[in-house]
Write a protein that holds these residues in place. Structure first.
Motif, short mmCIF file in Angstrom:
data_model
loop_
_atom_site.label_atom_id
_atom_site.label_comp_id
_atom_site.label_asym_id
_atom_site.label_seq_id
_atom_site.Cartn_x
_atom_site.Cartn_y
_atom_site.Cartn_z
N PRO A 1 0.82 -1.22 0.00
CA PRO A 1 0.00 0.00 0.00
C PRO A 1 0.85 1.26 0.00
CG PRO A 1 -0.97 -1.62 1.47
CD PRO A 1 0.35 -2.19 1.01
N TRP B 1 -9.09 2.75 2.90
CA TRP B 1 -7.98 1.81 2.79
C TRP B 1 -8.37 0.57 1.99
CZ3 TRP B 1 -3.48 3.79 3.65
CH2 TRP B 1 -3.40 4.91 4.47
N VAL C 1 -4.81 5.05 0.31
CA VAL C 1 -4.73 4.34 -0.96
C VAL C 1 -5.92 4.69 -1.85
CG1 VAL C 1 -3.29 2.43 -0.19
CG2 VAL C 1 -5.76 2.26 0.10
N PHE D 1 -3.28 -5.88 0.85
CA PHE D 1 -4.47 -5.05 0.77
C PHE D 1 -5.67 -5.85 1.28
CE2 PHE D 1 -1.53 -3.40 -2.28
CZ PHE D 1 -1.77 -2.03 -2.37
#
Length: 354
Positions: free
Chosen positions: A170, A272, A185, A247
């Protein structure tokens, strides 16, 4: 003398087969799509690639040129091992070999832990430097066990130790090309900050979804997606986002922005999440999948065979599988996931998305 020649011939055949298996997979640029940003391409993925019924060795799945492999992971809190298996939480049942050199990818005993499966990925990529980027999907079957020392931080450490700089983290997306960084992100991806596929050759993006056991457990109130989302949020607040190695994914196809399900104190984890994973037939049944494409989010469509008209789950013709991949690429899939294990010409497809 005849027996000796037979043995020598068998050894030569075995060496030739091993050498043939190590022929590099075609690089992304070979398909003319190397210049595409990672989020603007559609590739094909293999469901449950680790299963011995799928391939004798994990590397054989990678040899197809696939864009994604999947590993099912259990936390063994007794031995503190991350087991790779479909149904056994206390044992390994997989095709990973714990290779430290390319020749070891296709020989030796299997049924290894997660770190050994990641070693196989690292060694295979080292032998195929033009391949990738590769997505590794982790299904945490029963979720994390942070209270037993097997939580997000420990998984980060394991991934970093076995894949090292090959991981697209990330934090790598947060860096602005001209200097500075994006706050989340979501900001980075919506700004189109994905590197090109060619720039990501040899790299790995890992994402995690809640597992089937976890999702059906009424006593589990903290699922993988929320737990890792909180982990990312807290690392960013502490200035340690570089520690994160994967992720989290929103699991399950849903209309609108499915991150709206994260409410209350968890509303702050929404930015995120840029990976979404769910059933292809549901996504194509009326959901605005163009929204994912416009936002440059990764959209993994699973069970691609069930989209109308349905085709074989394991053995469609190459023409059928290619047509389905093209259909879902037009429907804005980033990855078309299936069990098409014997179709390398389809598994290695890279198409413009949308």
């Amino acid at each position: 003398m005849t027996a000796r020649r037979t043995i020598a011939g068998s050894l030569a055949a075995g060496l030739f087969a091993a050498a043939a298996a190590l022929v590099p997979a075609p690089p992304a640029s070979a398909t003319g799509t190397g210049a595409l940003p990672f989020g603007s391409a559609t590739t094909v993925g293999l469901h449950n690639t680790y299963e011995p019924a799928a391939y004798e060795y994990l590397a054989q799945g990678l040899d197809t040129g696939t864009g994604m492999i999947e590993l099912d992971v259990w936390t063994d809190t007794i031995t503190k091992e991350w087991k790779v298996s479909h149904a056994n939480p206390l044992g390994n049942s997989n095709n990973c070999t714990a290779a430290s050199a390319p020749a070891q990818l296709y020989t030796g005993g299997a049924n290894k832990n997660l770190e050994n499966c990641l070693d196989d990925v690292r060694v295979w990529l080292g032998a195929h430097p033009g391949a990738g980027p590769l997505v590794v999907k982790l299904e945490l079957k029963a979720g994390f066990s942070a209270n037993h020392g097997m939580g997000p931080a420990q998984l980060d450490s394991l991934i970093a130790a076995h894949l090292g700089s090959a991981v697209l983290r990330p934090a790598d997306l947060l860096a602005k090309p001209g200097g500075g960084s994006y706050a989340t992100v979501d900001d980075a991806v919506r700004a189109g900050n994905w590197p090109s596929r060619a720039a990501l050759a040899g790299r790995v993006l890992l994402y995690a979804i809640p597992g089937t056991v976890e999702e059906s457990n009424p006593f589990d109130t903290l699922h993988t997606d929320v737990e890792y989302g909180r982990h990312l949020r807290d690392l960013a607040a502490a200035g340690r986002i570089g520690d994160a190695q994967l992720f989290p994914a929103v699991h399950g196809a849903a209309g609108g922005d499915p991150r709206s399900a994260y409410t209350g104190a968890d509303a702050g984890i929404r930015p995120w999440f840029v990976v979404f994973d769910g059933d292809a037939a549901t996504y194509t049944g009326g959901i605005d999948t163009a929204w994912y494409d416009r936002s440059h989010y990764l959209l993994v469509m699973t069970d691609a065979q069930n989209v109308t008209p349905a085709i074989s789950a394991t053995g469609p013709t190459a023409d059928q599988a290619r047509a389905r991949t093209e259909q879902l690429a037009r429907a804005h899939a980033s990855i078309v996931s299936s069990d098409w294990r014997k179709l390398p010409a389809v598994q290695s497809l890279v198409l413009p998305r949308g």
